[in-house]
Design a protein around this motif. Structure first.
Motif, PDB file in Angstrom:
ATOM      1  N   ILE A 114       0.868  -1.169   0.000  1.00 27.57           N
ATOM      2  CA  ILE A 114       0.000   0.000   0.000  1.00 27.57           C
ATOM      3  C   ILE A 114       0.904   1.218   0.000  1.00 27.57           C
ATOM      4  CG2 ILE A 114      -1.791   1.270   1.239  1.00 27.57           C
ATOM      5  CD1 ILE A 114      -2.597  -1.420   2.510  1.00 27.57           C
ATOM      6  N   ARG A 115       0.732   2.049  -1.008  1.00 27.68           N
ATOM      7  CA  ARG A 115       1.590   3.224  -1.158  1.00 27.68           C
ATOM      8  C   ARG A 115       1.276   4.285  -0.111  1.00 27.68           C
ATOM      9  NH1 ARG A 115       4.100   2.755  -5.922  1.00 27.68           N
ATOM     10  NH2 ARG A 115       3.126   1.464  -7.497  1.00 27.68           N
ATOM     11  N   ARG A 116       2.313   5.021   0.226  1.00 26.33           N
ATOM     12  CA  ARG A 116       2.126   6.148   1.122  1.00 26.33           C
ATOM     13  C   ARG A 116       1.397   7.285   0.405  1.00 26.33           C
ATOM     14  NH1 ARG A 116       7.009   8.786   4.483  1.00 26.33           N
ATOM     15  NH2 ARG A 116       5.735  10.050   5.849  1.00 26.33           N
ATOM     16  N   LEU A 117       1.651   7.431  -0.905  1.00 29.07           N
ATOM     17  CA  LEU A 117       0.953   8.406  -1.733  1.00 29.07           C
ATOM     18  C   LEU A 117       0.368   7.658  -2.926  1.00 29.07           C
ATOM     19  CD1 LEU A 117       0.373  11.467  -2.249  1.00 29.07           C
ATOM     20  CD2 LEU A 117       2.406  11.451  -3.687  1.00 29.07           C
ATOM     21  N   PRO A 118      -0.950   7.520  -3.010  1.00 30.31           N
ATOM     22  CA  PRO A 118      -1.550   6.784  -4.121  1.00 30.31           C
ATOM     23  C   PRO A 118      -1.231   7.424  -5.478  1.00 30.31           C
ATOM     24  CG  PRO A 118      -3.161   7.186  -2.385  1.00 30.31           C
ATOM     25  CD  PRO A 118      -1.944   7.980  -2.040  1.00 30.31           C
ATOM     26  N   GLU A 119      -1.323   6.620  -6.527  1.00 29.60           N
ATOM     27  CA  GLU A 119      -0.974   7.068  -7.877  1.00 29.60           C
ATOM     28  C   GLU A 119      -1.802   8.266  -8.310  1.00 29.60           C
ATOM     29  OE1 GLU A 119      -1.829   7.541 -12.020  1.00 29.60           O
ATOM     30  OE2 GLU A 119      -3.190   6.408 -10.737  1.00 29.60           O
ATOM     31  N   PHE A 120      -3.100   8.254  -8.053  1.00 32.34           N
ATOM     32  CA  PHE A 120      -3.947   9.353  -8.493  1.00 32.34           C
ATOM     33  C   PHE A 120      -3.564  10.646  -7.796  1.00 32.34           C
ATOM     34  CE2 PHE A 120      -7.705  12.053  -8.531  1.00 32.34           C
ATOM     35  CZ  PHE A 120      -8.000  12.048  -9.877  1.00 32.34           C
ATOM     36  N   LYS A 121      -3.290  10.588  -6.489  1.00 31.03           N
ATOM     37  CA  LYS A 121      -2.881  11.802  -5.774  1.00 31.03           C
ATOM     38  C   LYS A 121      -1.516  12.286  -6.250  1.00 31.03           C
ATOM     39  CE  LYS A 121      -5.562  11.374  -1.583  1.00 31.03           C
ATOM     40  NZ  LYS A 121      -5.534  11.344  -0.120  1.00 31.03           N
ATOM     41  N   PHE A 122      -0.638  11.352  -6.590  1.00 31.74           N
ATOM     42  CA  PHE A 122       0.672  11.720  -7.147  1.00 31.74           C
ATOM     43  C   PHE A 122       0.474  12.477  -8.461  1.00 31.74           C
ATOM     44  CE2 PHE A 122       4.578   9.961  -9.490  1.00 31.74           C
ATOM     45  CZ  PHE A 122       5.348  11.057  -9.153  1.00 31.74           C
ATOM     46  N   TRP A 123      -0.389  11.953  -9.329  1.00 34.70           N
ATOM     47  CA  TRP A 123      -0.673  12.619 -10.599  1.00 34.70           C
ATOM     48  C   TRP A 123      -1.307  13.987 -10.352  1.00 34.70           C
ATOM     49  CZ3 TRP A 123      -5.551  14.008 -12.404  1.00 34.70           C
ATOM     50  CH2 TRP A 123      -5.568  14.553 -13.681  1.00 34.70           C
ATOM     51  N   HIS A 124      -2.282  14.046  -9.470  1.00 31.29           N
ATOM     52  CA  HIS A 124      -2.990  15.291  -9.180  1.00 31.29           C
ATOM     53  C   HIS A 124      -2.032  16.340  -8.623  1.00 31.29           C
ATOM     54  CE1 HIS A 124      -6.064  17.768  -6.910  1.00 31.29           C
ATOM     55  NE2 HIS A 124      -6.447  17.865  -8.167  1.00 31.29           N
ATOM     56  N   ASN A 125      -1.169  15.956  -7.696  1.00 35.67           N
ATOM     57  CA  ASN A 125      -0.185  16.883  -7.137  1.00 35.67           C
ATOM     58  C   ASN A 125       0.805  17.349  -8.210  1.00 35.67           C
ATOM     59  OD1 ASN A 125      -1.431  16.547  -4.690  1.00 35.67           O
ATOM     60  ND2 ASN A 125       0.129  15.199  -3.850  1.00 35.67           N
ATOM     61  N   THR A 126       1.172  16.436  -9.121  1.00 35.87           N
ATOM     62  CA  THR A 126       2.080  16.791 -10.214  1.00 35.87           C
ATOM     63  C   THR A 126       1.445  17.838 -11.116  1.00 35.87           C
ATOM     64  OG1 THR A 126       3.105  14.609 -10.176  1.00 35.87           O
ATOM     65  CG2 THR A 126       3.362  15.878 -12.187  1.00 35.87           C
TER      66      THR A 126
END
Length: 191
Positions: free
Chosen positions: A114-126
């Protein structure tokens, strides 16, 4: 009777209604883009290339691109890190060798990654950070004169050290945060 309060309340409610509609539209766009992972990341990469093109054409704003790079590096490190057993816990784990890790044998307990930062939130933050940096690249206040090769060397050093630390953590705890090379199991459908 004082009607000034009623008018201000009407303005406040219409302003809040306007911002609520914008927030709902924004959330709807995010919700519809969720299943399109490849398209979302292509959009993010195109946006980053547009930003880099702006930096190259302006021949400035090196502090802005450095700040964006450090932020994206931090987000990427969080994306690679597991939610439990983070790098900060390694300091405490040095004293405790009996700390559980991911399974390496068939009789070990399975713990999903389980990621500390999910992929979608990583994309959104980017996307958000790149858009903010893109806007800052048009404001002369942020064009701070610096010797950019020093910033580049410092960024490379920080990237190397943080990725080395992250890879050491991955090796120590026996996990791979990507699906590349993992077994794919298919479900049999009984008819």
């Amino acid at each position: 009777m004082d009607f000034s309060n009623d008018e201000s309340m009407g303005k406040d409610s219409s302003i809040s209604l306007f911002f609520r509609k914008i927030a709902n539209s924004y959330q709807r766009i995010l919700d519809t883009s969720t299943p399109y992972k490849l398209q979302r990341w292509i959009f993010a990469i195109v946006l980053i290339f547009l930003f880099i093109f702006r930096i190259i054409s302006a021949q400035g704003y090196y502090v802005v691109i450095y700040t964006l790079g450090i932020y994206l590096l931090t987000q990427f490190t969080l994306f690679l890190s597991p939610q439990l057993g983070t790098l900060e816990m390694d300091i405490m784990e040095d004293d405790m060798e009996d700390e559980p890790t991911l399974p390496v044998k068939s009789d070990d307990e399975f713990k999903p990654f389980i990621r500390r930062l999910p992929e979608f939130k990583f994309w959104h933050n980017t996307i958000r950070a790149t858009l903010i940096a893109f806007v800052c690249a048009f404001i002369p206040f942020f064009d701070i004169p610096v010797f950019w090769p020093i910033l580049l060397m410092y960024f490379i050093a920080i990237t190397y050290l943080s990725m080395k630390k992250q890879i050491d953590h991955m090796i120590k705890h026996h996990y791979v945060p990507f699906d590349i090379g993992k077994k794919k199991y298919s479900q049999k459908v009984d008819k």
